[in-house]
Design a protein around this motif. Structure first.
Motif, mmCIF file in Angstrom:
data_model
loop_
_atom_site.group_PDB
_atom_site.id
_atom_site.type_symbol
_atom_site.label_atom_id
_atom_site.label_comp_id
_atom_site.label_asym_id
_atom_site.label_seq_id
_atom_site.Cartn_x
_atom_site.Cartn_y
_atom_site.Cartn_z
ATOM 1 N N UNK A 137 0.377 -1.115 0.473
ATOM 2 C CA UNK A 137 -0.026 0.402 0.343
ATOM 3 C C UNK A 137 1.057 1.041 -0.228
ATOM 4 N N UNK A 138 2.033 1.076 -0.364
ATOM 5 C CA UNK A 138 2.999 2.585 -0.827
ATOM 6 C C UNK A 138 3.029 3.288 -1.838
ATOM 7 N N UNK A 139 2.038 2.586 -2.880
ATOM 8 C CA UNK A 139 1.466 3.208 -4.569
ATOM 9 C C UNK A 139 -0.178 2.886 -4.395
ATOM 10 N N UNK A 140 -1.118 3.544 -4.426
ATOM 11 C CA UNK A 140 -2.376 3.544 -4.722
ATOM 12 C C UNK A 140 -2.658 4.300 -5.633
ATOM 13 N N UNK A 141 -4.108 3.615 -5.870
ATOM 14 C CA UNK A 141 -4.415 4.141 -7.218
ATOM 15 C C UNK A 141 -5.934 4.393 -7.650
ATOM 16 N N UNK A 142 -6.642 4.797 -8.242
ATOM 17 C CA UNK A 142 -8.300 4.860 -8.481
ATOM 18 C C UNK A 142 -8.736 5.742 -9.980
ATOM 19 N N UNK A 143 -9.387 4.755 -10.122
ATOM 20 C CA UNK A 143 -10.263 4.274 -11.571
ATOM 21 C C UNK A 143 -11.392 4.834 -11.458
#
Length: 298
Positions: free
Chosen positions: A31-37
């Motif tokens: 969870x160091x990098x998270x994204x949302x679309x």
């Protein structure tokens, strides 16, 4: 929806409502990098045009204010892609195939904000136009001048095309990115040029009176004048086409009637019959109403 999005029909940012929304999220295992679309079907509240909105953001798309508070940014794309100013040509099906293909690709590049490719595409349209008009020799500068000398363009139009050549050369040879506003101006020039050469005459045919200068157009006129009431009657060509005679250049009418008589003798036409002939001027008997559909005539 709080934000306004571009409406391709209203030609500007407008309020929209959401019709359907799907949200996706993800990230790495720590969870160091998270994204949302987000994928949203939207409808303009003014004209009811339907568009598709894609919103993307991730934890790297962040900046901090002077107090250190994070502000996350999001990329927003509206589909179908659009031109912010101006319009692409209507009735593109009237353009010659190669010109239509290059024009379509150029518009697609412009909508995708690929400005160097757009400039190159505008230049390529001129090259394709010269090829179509059989001006194939020499460099593009001289070919543009020949478009005027051969009567295809006015002197002013020819000079304007050099602006497109300059911009295209800078983009392709110097990899110089043109300004968006300049591209819109040059697209307007291209639209005007292609409309005058290939589209306008075809749009107005059948709607307003236009000059008839080909045999195919003459035959269409003859067909259009034959009605059920005329079946069995004998008429001269002048009596048949009546006032529409003014649409045919005087030097062309005898040629058209001569060809008509030849086609009748060769049994190529079955809706009228040649009854009398004197020096390529005839009297014709109307046999039946002709079909107005001939897919061999463009």
């Amino acid at each position: 929806m709080e934000d306004k999005y571009f409406c391709r029909k209203c030609k500007g940012p407008r309020n929209h409502k959401s019709l359907f929304e799907k949200k996706l999220t993800g990230g790495d295992v720590h969870d160091y990098f998270q994204w949302l679309e987000k994928y949203i079907t939207i409808e303009c509240l003014g004209c009811e045009t339907i568009s598709f909105l894609k919103i993307y953001g991730d934890t790297e798309m962040v900046w901090h204010d002077h107090e250190g508070n994070p502000e996350y940014q999001f990329d927003e794309d509206v589909f179908p892609l659009y031109l912010e100013k101006g319009d692409e040509l209507k009735y593109q099906h009237y353009l010659p195939d190669k010109i239509r293909g290059i024009y379509s690709e150029t518009i697609s590049a412009f909508k995708s904000n690929s400005y160097i490719l757009t400039a190159g595409g505008l230049r390529a349209i001129i090259e394709a136009l010269c090829n179509h008009l059989k001006i194939k020799k020499d460099n593009l500068s001289n070919r543009i001048d020949l478009l005027h000398k051969k009567g295809h363009l006015t002197l002013s139009e020819s000079k304007r095309l050099h602006s497109i050549r300059f911009l295209g050369n800078d983009a392709l040879h110097e990899i110089e990115k043109p300004k968006k506003d300049h591209l819109y101006l040059l697209l307007e020039l291209i639209n005007h040029l292609l409309s005058n050469l290939f589209i306008n005459d075809k749009i107005i045919k059948g709607k307003v009176d236009t000059i008839i200068d080909t045999y195919e157009e003459f035959i269409r006129l003859v067909k259009s004048k034959i009605t059920e009431e005329l079946i069995g009657k004998e008429l001269t060509l002048s009596e048949l086409i009546d006032k529409a005679k003014r649409l045919i250049p005087k030097v062309e009418l005898p040629k058209f009637e001569k060809q008509l008589i030849e086609d009748l003798k060769a049994k190529k036409i079955d809706y009228i019959e040649l009854k009398k002939e004197n020096d390529n001027v005839g009297t014709y008997k109307i046999l039946k109403e002709p079909s107005m559909f001939n897919f061999g005539i463009k």
